[in-house]
Design an enzyme around this catalytic site. Structure first.
Site: not given
Lengths: 637, 249
Positions: A41-43, A330, A441
């Site tokens: 149910g995330g993005l 990163r 995202l």
């Protein structure tokens, strides 16, 4: 099975439009005859569920949390990238594509990356329309910040809670569809298997985490938006219950798993403070816009940071990478921190951290500006550490964060099982060997909202005459039985070793040998350790309680059983790739000054692994072609 | 350090619950509150006893899943913290801590410290969104929004939906949760179109779910981890009354 990425014809910039122009779609009147299961149910999963439900399909959404609003996308802090060029700094879709391909060390699929950059522009419009309160200038127009690995400002943000705001907008879109009756929610449900009927994904076996009941659900297609498996390291920035089980069960049903060993180790998390620790909280990369990273020049310098004068400080990122400084990607930042800590310059009681210092920025911009930009992060830091970062530097350390690898998918985001799709972090294609900040995202959102709803119709257009899929078939019987057998087997171990303790030990093995720096000897050792832990788990795990109701230990055990298999594949994958690229740094393949050495001649491919019923894996290569970008040595100097 | 824990144990919504006492030693002040419960659960698991069920996930204060009442205070003794952000340094060696679930009629206990908060989802389903569909949005910068209005909308939008406001309120009202969403959307130009219907639908859903009425005590705002402000409730009342007197469109 030969891999076919199904990349559309035409010039790179026209591929997506060409695809949309020609792909098969489903008549609105027929959509209500089609059932789709979306897991997560995330993005990515939530976005897919809401958008598919808006189109009129019958959508069922499953997630283990009590509400989709708690999905781990919620924790993403810094921002979301989009090639809007609002700053007039020369940004474009191509430049974003270029940065992402380069950031991923030329190990991602060109067509997918370009599409992601292309869709980024509409995403900001979409999220603004949904009510996301993005940061704004005093003019009222949208504001941007910079993230690592790029020379432009293309990151949109909502303070340090961008993921939360995008997720809440997505959750609200889901709730709108629940009210309209096209979306049915199954909260507190965990996927335990994917059901394949005549070669097509036709449903799932789930456990209701409240009643303990094992249930069957069928559909014409299944979408996995179940995120990454970085929690395999136990200590990570992920939520405690994030897991790799849905993707792993799909893998064991025939979906190839691509580049499993490529894990992003995030450079700015909070350091481990003790053995009891369960979680390494992330401090957003956006902090590197204004924070400077340093360690003492002298080894084992025990002075307070404020007492160490500038000439005794080593701003090692600014020293090694003058062009990008503190905003290197990163993987580079994490490795550089590890190098300094290994050389004896680490700070903090366990010498496992470096400083992230805001003194220069506060002097220049004032406390109020820093507070507006990062206030919630400073507050979060204080709540956890009891330290005021406005007055002394933060202590940060690398931590497992993001899985670049995942289920292999083609351009349509379909796995090697027809009818099974993977979106967001659960798939693999866009980030190559290293993900750029604020692209996560983005990828999750565009996969769910814009890409999948348009590609899945190509498959579903052949399903309009299929009719309801029955759950009363041998395939469902068999899958349900396997799931029930495993639950029973777990509960019958009745050992004395808590699941978390085995998980912690697995995490230590993985972080030591299959994380920032890898070598053949270490990984062969890791594989043996993983096998020992797997044996110990099945012989001596302590899983109390029963399966008749909520049982967190049983849930954790099921996830750990899968991690103990994923771990081995991660090591196998990392062993087979005899080059260094992005987050995959093989000590055997480096320059004299410690930079990665790629081998484009032999390893310019994505490694997609096929499950061979537990007897090893078979490697399938998707050769990567770069027609629109010159392949170069990645340098941030 | 050593602590005595009195933990609410309850098999399911219908069963009778009780406080059970556990003693833990060798705790460190740097441990988080939930890590202490992890430690207890490991000890119970080794003994083959059913572990304490509690909700948790992100452990960094943003998902809103953790939901404990410690010594009578929702999320524990620190103001504006979530349970997961609470560390043992907030307690003294030898303390006795009473740990209970968030209590409200609209939050039935699932087991032990886990409660069912789908009632809050129902409030959002009633209208806590902007009804725009994917794919129809205009270019984002065509509607400038004043910096301060956007920031103020964010202050309301920051709500993590944990339900501490409900657990704290003597009336078990979800007014702060509800009003935060009403205020967030009403402040933004994109949300203004549906503001009148939204507030009415949401307030009705709130009452239907059995949440109590707000009597402006303000205890909710004292515990809210995101420091959602009481003025949002005033904003909600304004929006509600406004909806009774205006016809949109």
């Amino acid at each position: 099975m030969a891999l076919n990425a199904k990349t559309p014809e035409g010039p790179l910039k026209d591929k997506w439009q060409n695809y949309l122009d020609k792909t098969n779609i489903v008549n609105p009147a027929n959509r209500k005859k089609i059932d789709i299961i979306v897991v997560g149910g995330g993005l990515s999963g939530g976005g897919a569920a809401a958008s598919l439900a808006e189109l009129g399909y019958n959508v069922k959404t499953f997630f283990f949390q009590d509400s989709a609003r708690r999905s781990h996308s919620v924790a993403a802090q810094g921002g979301v990238n989009a090639a809007k060029n609002y700053k007039n700094d020369g940004d474009s879709i191509y430049r974003m594509f270029y940065d992402t391909i380069k950031g991923g060390d030329y190990r991602s699929r060109e067509s997918n990356v370009y599409r992601m950059a292309e869709c980024s522009v509409d995403l900001i419009d979409h999220m603004t329309a949904q009510g996301v309160p993005f940061g704004r200038e005093y003019s009222g127009y949208l504001s941007n910040r910079s993230f690592g690995g790029v020379l432009v400002s293309r990151t949109f943000y909502a303070r340090g809670q961008t993921g939360q705001q995008l997720l809440l907008a997505t959750y609200q879109a889901m709730m709108k569809q629940v009210k309209q009756g096209t979306l049915t929610q199954y909260s507190r449900h965990e996927i335990l298997d994917i059901v394949v009927v005549e070669g097509k994904a036709r449903g799932v076996i789930v456990r209701d985490l409240v009643t303990g009941k094992i249930e069957r659900h069928s559909a014409h297609a299944v979408v996995l938006g179940t995120g990454g498996f970085g929690k395999i390291f136990y200590l990570s920035t992920l939520a405690m219950n994030s897991n790799g089980s849905a993707t792993w069960r799909a893998h064991k049903k025939g979906a190839y798993f691509a580049n499993p060993s490529w894990t992003q180790i995030h450079p700015t998390a909070l350091p481990q403070a003790g053995e009891h620790q369960s979680k390494l909280t992330l401090m957003s990369e956006s902090l590197r816009n204004d924070g400077r990273i340093w360690v003492p020049k002298k080894k084992d310098d025990n002075r307070e940071p404020g007492d160490i004068p500038t000439e005794d400080r080593d701003y090692y990122l600014e020293r090694r990478y003058p062009a990008f400084g503190n905003l290197v990607p990163r993987d580079v930042a994490s490795r550089a921190a590890k190098e300094r800590m290994d050389a004896g310059h680490g700070v903090g009681p366990l010498k496992n951290a470096v400083y992230l210092d805001f003194k220069t920025a506060i002097a220049k911009l004032g406390v109020d500006t820093i507070k507006e930009r990062y206030g919630n992060l400073f507050t979060m830091y204080r709540k956890i550490t009891n330290i005021d970062a406005y007055k002394e530097p933060m202590k940060i350390s690398p931590a497992a964060h993001f899985s670049m690898g995942g289920l292999w998918v083609d351009y349509e985001l379909q796995t090697t099982i027809p009818g099974l799709y993977a979106v967001g972090e659960a798939n693999f294609a866009d980030h190559g060997a290293n993900r750029l900040g604020a692209n996560s995202l983005l990828q999750a959102s565009v996969d769910g909202n814009f890409i999948l709803p348009n590609t899945i119709s190509n498959y579903l257009s052949n399903e309009i005459r299929t009719g309801k899929i029955s759950t009363d078939t041998p395939e469902f019987d068999e899958a349900e039985k396997a799931v029930k057998d495993q639950v029973e087997k777990l509960l019958s171990i009745k050992g004395t070793m808590p699941v978390d303790q085995i998980h912690r030990r697995l995490g230590k093995v993985m972080f030591k040998e299959v994380a920032m720096s890898r070598n053949e000897k270490g990984m062969l050792w890791a594989i043996e350790e993983i096998k020992k832990l797997r044996k110990e788990f099945w012989e001596n795990a302590a899983i109390p309680g029963d399966d008749k109701g909520p049982n967190s230990e049983l849930e954790k055990a099921g996830r750990l059983a899968d991690y103990l298999e994923i771990a081995e594949l991660m090591a196998v994958d990392a062993l087979s790739r005899k080059e260094s690229c992005g987050a995959h740094f093989r000590e055997e393949y480096q320059t004299e000054d410690g930079e990665a050495v790629r081998d484009d001649k032999n390893y310019m491919y994505s490694a997609a692994w096929e499950w061979m019923q537990g007897k090893d894996w078979k490697l399938h290569k998707e050769e990567l072609e770069f027609n629109d970008i010159e392949v170069k040595t990645r340098s941030y100097k | 350090m050593k602590l005595t824990l009195k933990i609410w144990r309850q098999d399911n919504a219908k069963a009778k619950g009780k406080l059970v006492t556990y003693k833990l030693s060798d705790l460190s002040a740097d441990m988080s509150f939930l890590e202490m419960l992890d430690m207890l659960n490991e000890e119970l698991a080794i003994k083959g006893e059913r572990t304490v069920e509690f909700d948790h996930d992100c452990r960094e204060g943003i998902c809103g899943q953790c939901s404990l009442v410690v010594n009578g205070q929702a999320h524990g003794p620190e103001q504006h913290y979530t349970t997961c952000q609470t560390h043992l340094r907030s307690f003294s060696d030898g303390d006795t801590l009473t740990i209970e679930p968030f209590r409200a009629n609209s939050f039935p206990v699932i087991r032990d410290l886990k409660v069912d908060r789908t009632s809050m989802d129902h409030i959002i389903q009633a209208g806590g969104y902007i009804s725009s569909f994917t794919g129809i949005a205009p270019e984002a910068n065509t509607v400038p929004i004043h910096h301060d209005i956007s920031e103020s909308a964010f202050d309301s939008a920051a709500c993590i939906g944990c339900g501490a406001c409900v657990a704290t309120c003597k009336n078990s009202s979800a007014a702060l949760f509800l009003s935060a969403k009403v205020a967030h959307l009403a402040k933004l130009p994109q949300g203004k179109v549906e503001r009148a219907e939204r507030v009415v639908f949401m307030v009705n859903a709130h009452d239907d779910e059995g949440f109590g009425s707000c009597t402006n005590t303000g205890a909710c705002a004292m515990v809210c981890p995101q420091e959602v402000q009481l003025i949002d409730i005033t904003r909600m009342n304004y929006e509600y009354n406004r909806s009774l007197t205006t016809v949109e469109g």
